[in-house]
Each structure stands twice: as structure tokens, then as C-alpha cells.
Design an enzyme around this catalytic site. Structure first.
Site, PDB file in Angstrom:
ATOM      1  N   SER A  24      -0.216 -19.490 -28.568  1.00 33.54           N
ATOM      2  CA  SER A  24      -1.589 -19.606 -29.170  1.00 33.54           C
ATOM      3  C   SER A  24      -1.560 -19.758 -30.603  1.00 33.54           C
ATOM      4  CB  SER A  24      -2.390 -18.204 -28.932  1.00 33.54           C
ATOM      5  OG  SER A  24      -2.834 -18.357 -27.424  1.00 33.54           O
ATOM      6  N   THR A  69      -4.721 -11.268 -24.106  1.00 31.41           N
ATOM      7  CA  THR A  69      -3.756 -11.809 -22.942  1.00 31.41           C
ATOM      8  C   THR A  69      -3.345 -10.451 -22.229  1.00 31.41           C
ATOM      9  OG1 THR A  69      -2.146 -13.218 -22.219  1.00 31.41           O
ATOM     10  CG2 THR A  69      -1.622 -12.271 -24.399  1.00 31.41           C
ATOM     11  N   LYS A  73      -7.219  -7.973 -20.738  1.00 28.54           N
ATOM     12  CA  LYS A  73      -8.101  -8.592 -20.429  1.00 28.54           C
ATOM     13  C   LYS A  73      -9.358  -7.860 -19.916  1.00 28.54           C
ATOM     14  CE  LYS A  73      -6.155 -13.216 -20.184  1.00 28.54           C
ATOM     15  NZ  LYS A  73      -6.117 -14.354 -19.412  1.00 28.54           N
ATOM     16  N   ASP A 114     -10.999 -18.847 -19.845  1.00 29.42           N
ATOM     17  CA  ASP A 114      -9.950 -19.502 -19.134  1.00 29.42           C
ATOM     18  C   ASP A 114     -10.670 -20.489 -18.017  1.00 29.42           C
ATOM     19  OD1 ASP A 114      -7.774 -18.008 -20.145  1.00 29.42           O
ATOM     20  OD2 ASP A 114      -8.266 -16.338 -18.854  1.00 29.42           O
ATOM     21  N   GLY A 144      -7.049 -12.665  -7.321  1.00 28.36           N
ATOM     22  CA  GLY A 144      -6.929 -11.524  -8.391  1.00 28.36           C
ATOM     23  C   GLY A 144      -7.526 -12.066  -9.722  1.00 28.36           C
ATOM     24  N   ALA A 146      -6.704 -13.984 -12.439  1.00 29.35           N
ATOM     25  CA  ALA A 146      -6.541 -15.094 -12.546  1.00 29.35           C
ATOM     26  C   ALA A 146      -7.637 -16.173 -12.088  1.00 29.35           C
ATOM     27  CB  ALA A 146      -5.350 -15.956 -12.514  1.00 29.35           C
ATOM     28  N   ASN A 166      -6.221 -16.279   0.304  1.00 26.55           N
ATOM     29  CA  ASN A 166      -5.274 -15.329  -0.281  1.00 26.55           C
ATOM     30  C   ASN A 166      -4.616 -14.496   0.904  1.00 26.55           C
ATOM     31  OD1 ASN A 166      -4.489 -13.771  -2.723  1.00 26.55           O
ATOM     32  ND2 ASN A 166      -5.627 -12.071  -2.003  1.00 26.55           N
ATOM     33  N   SER A 170      -9.152  -9.637   2.848  1.00 23.64           N
ATOM     34  CA  SER A 170     -10.301  -9.296   2.248  1.00 23.64           C
ATOM     35  C   SER A 170     -10.539  -9.355   0.797  1.00 23.64           C
ATOM     36  CB  SER A 170     -10.291  -7.494   2.406  1.00 23.64           C
ATOM     37  OG  SER A 170      -8.906  -7.094   1.620  1.00 23.64           O
ATOM     38  N   LYS A 171      -9.678  -9.521  -0.010  1.00 22.20           N
ATOM     39  CA  LYS A 171      -9.909  -9.863  -1.408  1.00 22.20           C
ATOM     40  C   LYS A 171     -10.327 -11.410  -1.505  1.00 22.20           C
ATOM     41  CE  LYS A 171      -6.668  -8.770  -4.418  1.00 22.20           C
ATOM     42  NZ  LYS A 171      -5.321  -8.272  -5.014  1.00 22.20           N
TER      43      LYS A 171
HETATM   44  P1  ATR Z   1      -3.597 -12.354 -11.899  1.00 25.00           P
HETATM   45  O1  ATR Z   1      -4.002 -11.488 -13.281  1.00 25.00           O
HETATM   46  O2  ATR Z   1      -2.231 -13.215 -12.425  1.00 25.00           O
HETATM   47  O3  ATR Z   1      -4.175 -13.165 -11.023  1.00 25.00           O
HETATM   48  P2  ATR Z   1      -3.195 -10.158  -9.922  1.00 25.00           P
HETATM   49  O4  ATR Z   1      -4.868  -9.889 -10.437  1.00 25.00           O
HETATM   50  O5  ATR Z   1      -2.324  -9.161  -9.947  1.00 25.00           O
HETATM   51  O6  ATR Z   1      -2.760 -11.191 -11.153  1.00 25.00           O
HETATM   52  O7  ATR Z   1      -3.278 -11.387  -8.793  1.00 25.00           O
HETATM   53  C1  ATR Z   1      -2.202 -11.732  -8.236  1.00 25.00           C
HETATM   54  C2  ATR Z   1      -2.569 -12.926  -7.023  1.00 25.00           C
HETATM   55  O8  ATR Z   1      -1.583 -13.514  -6.552  1.00 25.00           O
HETATM   56  C3  ATR Z   1      -3.266 -12.299  -5.700  1.00 25.00           C
HETATM   57  O9  ATR Z   1      -4.201 -13.079  -5.429  1.00 25.00           O
HETATM   58  C4  ATR Z   1      -2.144 -11.942  -5.167  1.00 25.00           C
HETATM   59  O10 ATR Z   1      -2.236 -12.003  -3.698  1.00 25.00           O
HETATM   60  P3  ATR Z   1      -2.594 -10.249  -3.089  1.00 25.00           P
HETATM   61  O11 ATR Z   1      -4.171  -9.919  -3.352  1.00 25.00           O
HETATM   62  O12 ATR Z   1      -2.457 -10.345  -1.751  1.00 25.00           O
HETATM   63  O13 ATR Z   1      -1.799  -9.425  -3.673  1.00 25.00           O
HETATM   64  C5  ATR Z   1      -1.344 -13.197  -5.319  1.00 25.00           C
HETATM   65  N1  ATR Z   1       0.077 -13.072  -4.861  1.00 25.00           N
HETATM   66  C6  ATR Z   1       0.791 -12.105  -5.735  1.00 25.00           C
HETATM   67  N2  ATR Z   1       2.208 -12.488  -5.155  1.00 25.00           N
HETATM   68  C7  ATR Z   1       2.128 -13.114  -3.714  1.00 25.00           C
HETATM   69  C8  ATR Z   1       2.865 -13.577  -3.065  1.00 25.00           C
HETATM   70  N3  ATR Z   1       4.159 -13.282  -2.981  1.00 25.00           N
HETATM   71  N4  ATR Z   1       2.469 -14.479  -2.105  1.00 25.00           N
HETATM   72  C9  ATR Z   1       0.951 -14.742  -1.923  1.00 25.00           C
HETATM   73  N5  ATR Z   1       0.005 -14.416  -2.964  1.00 25.00           N
HETATM   74  C10 ATR Z   1       0.589 -13.582  -3.834  1.00 25.00           C
END
Ligand code: ATR
Length: 299
Positions: A24, A69, A73, A114, A144, A146, A166, A170-171
């Protein structure tokens, strides 16, 4: 007459932990140079349990704004929501902020640029394919932070439909329901769900990887039919070399992009929030790409 050097520089910072890797300062220095603005931009390493105190000290020192960052956040959003403030729609949807503007009257504006940065990069890349973002549907992988940071921007950009897939189903469903609540047609499901379940036939598909799976050396395995329909595959991650997700698609004839453009365009939006002026992000993107490659060569 005042020139850029004789005017007092406004101070801005990026706060994170870790923060040494942040590009940045490079990006904002280039924006400021383009526009002849006397702007000072520094990295600030906040203690993991000391974000609030760090922000208070920066405000007291007259800093005008901050990029925020990982991992702060959500904290940035909660600080701003407690003070006299303005929260942007994008920040409210994500419950997270990456841009804070400290106003002279003590109020704080919290924004999340973002998703807007991602959409600006998608618009630019789609244009080269003769397409508009509002004609497209998006398959977003991940649900998640991002991913949720982008939903309000997709809604504002007028995309046709959002599919969220995902690992934790559920998420995905919950994020899709929240998207629907802001009038963005959406559906959520498991990673292996085929497009026939949710897609809008005829609308070009953009695949956006918002999961952090490749950080752990894993790859989201999607139904192959999604790739058959995709006009562009976008990974929010970036690196000097193609990201693992993009590398995994090398055998397919697909337009692919990493997320470096998103990084530069989210910075452009933050710069606009702070200064009211808009630098040429593409000019900066070229330099950032070169800097990333040069850094990788040195390592
Ligand atoms: P970020 O802020 O980077 O989004 P986060 O909120 O922890 O971090 O979210 C990570 C995302 O990557 C989630 O959607 C996670 O899936 P889950 O909700 O099932 O945890 C996904 N993710 C992380 N590792 C993964 C993997 N090995 N395979 C598939 N999805 C993954």
C-alpha cells in the site's frame, strides 16, 4: 504559490499485523506523485490486542485516514460504529472496514472498498472481452470475510445473479440469503454443485475465488461445467507467479486473473474517499506488477 513540496503533507497509514509485506505505501505514493499531492503514507504494526489504542493515537497525532488489513477489519468496523460516524453500505454489509477517514470534527467514516476494487478490475477486464459486468453472473467460491466484503459491490454493479459455493454449506447459504436481502438474486451450496442448479442460462459466468484454501495448499474442486461456462476466472490472491488456483487451470483455455488489480483499485477507491481525487490506477498497477516481480527475483 504553494507547490506540492511546500504544502504540509497529509498523513495516512495502513494498519495490520503483520504489515511489513504491504504494498500500500508504494501504491499510495504513486497515486500522490501522479496528482502532485504532498501525501505521507506509512505502515503501522498494531499489537494484536491493541488496534483501538493504535487508532486513537494516530487520530490524536493528526493522521487523516487509514487503510486497515488483516486481522483488524472487523475491529475497524466496530470502532467506527461506536463513534459519531458514517458507515458505508459496503462496510455495513460486510461488518468490516478496510478504509477509515478521520474527520477534523472527530467523526470517523468507515468504508469497505475491497468489493468496489474487485468490481472495477472486473469491469476493466470484461471490457477487453467485449462484456459488461451487469450482463454477468458470478460464481463466488468461499463465504468468509473476503467473500462477504464483495457482495454489496456486486449488488451495486447490477450483476445478474450470485452463486456462493463453500466447503461449509451453511455459510454459503447464509451469505446468499443476506445477498438476497439486499435485492441481489443469489443461491448458496456445496463446492461440487453443478451450474445447472443455480446459474442464469445465457448470462456469462465469472468465477471469483474468495476462499483462502490455497494458503493452506488446498484447492477448491468445482464441478467442471462451471469452467465450461466461464468467461473469466479471478483469484483474489496475487503473487509474482500465477497463484495455485490459477495454476490448477493451466490446461484449460480460460481467461484468468490474479487479484493484484483488486488491490490497486481498492486503494484507488480509498484514495478517492480521503482526497476526493482519482489517480490513474492502471498506470500504478503496471508499476506494482513490476515491483512484485523484482521483489520475487531478489528472494
Ligand atoms: P477470509 O477473510 O480470507 O475470507 P475467512 O473468513 O476465514 O478468511 O474465510 C476463509 C474462506 O475460505 C471460507 O469460505 C473457508 O471455507 P469454510 O467456511 O468451510 O471454512 C474457505 N476455505 C479455507 N480453507 C479451505 C479449504 N482447504 N478448502 C475449501 N475452502 C476453504
Amino acid at each position: 504559490m504553494l507547490n506540492a513540496l511546500s504544502r504540509q503533507a497529509d498523513r495516512y497509514v495502513v494498519i495490520g499485523n503483520p504489515i511489513a509485506h504491504s504494498m500500500s505505501p508504494f501504491i499510495h505514493a504513486d497515486f500522490a506523485a501522479q496528482l502532485g499531492l504532498p501525501l505521507q503514507y506509512e505502515r503501522v504494526l498494531a499489537p494484536l490486542n491493541g488496534f483501538r489504542q493504535t487508532v486513537a493515537a494516530l487520530q490524536a497525532a493528526g493522521v487523516k485516514g487509514a487503510n486497515v488489513t488483516v486481522p483488524f477489519k472487523l475491529d475497524a468496523f466496530s470502532i467506527a460504529s461506536e463513534l459519531p460516524n458514517t458507515l458505508s453500505t459496503a462496510a455495513m454489509f460486510a461488518q468490516a472496514a478496510n478504509t477509515l477517514k478521520f474527520n477534523a470534527d472527530g467523526t470517523v467514516l468507515a468504508d469497505n472498498t475491497d468489493g468496489g476494487g474487485l468490481c472495477r478490475d472486473l469491469v476493466r477486464q470484461l471490457k477487453t472481452l467485449g462484456l459488461r459486468l451487469d450482463q454477468c453472473q458470478v460464481l463466488m467460491v468461499g463465504a468468509g470475510g473476503a467473500a462477504s466484503g464483495c457482495v454489496a459491490a456486486f449488488q451495486a454493479a447490477g450483476i445478474q445473479h450470485l452463486t456462493v459455493l463453500n466447503r461449509t454449506v451453511s455459510k454459503a447459504r447464509e451469505l446468499a440469503e443476506r445477498a438476497e436481502a439486499i435485492d441481489l438474486p443469489a443461491a448458496g451450496g456445496a463446492l461440487d454443485t453443478p451450474p445447472s442448479h443455480f446459474e442464469i442460462p445465457g448470462a456469462p459466468v465469472l468465477i471469483v475465488n474468495a476462499s483462502s484454501s490455497s494458503l493452506k495448499g488446498d484447492m477448491p474442486v468445482l464441478h467442471a461445467d462451471w469452467y465450461a461456462r466461464a468467461v473469466l476466472v479471478y483469484d483474489m490472491m496475487y503473487a509474482a507467479k500465477p497463484t495455485p488456483f490459477i495454476r490448477s487451470l493451466h490446461h484449460q483455455d480460460l481467461a484468468c486473473s490474479d487479484g493484484l488489480g483488486m488491490l490497486v483499485f481498492q486503494a484507488q477507491l480509498a484514495f478517492e474517499v480521503w482526497t476526493g481525487q482519482s489517480p490513474d490506477a492502471l498506470e500504478t498497477l503496471t508499476k506494482v506488477r513490476q515491483a512484485l516481480l523484482a521483489k520475487a527475483k531478489q528472494q
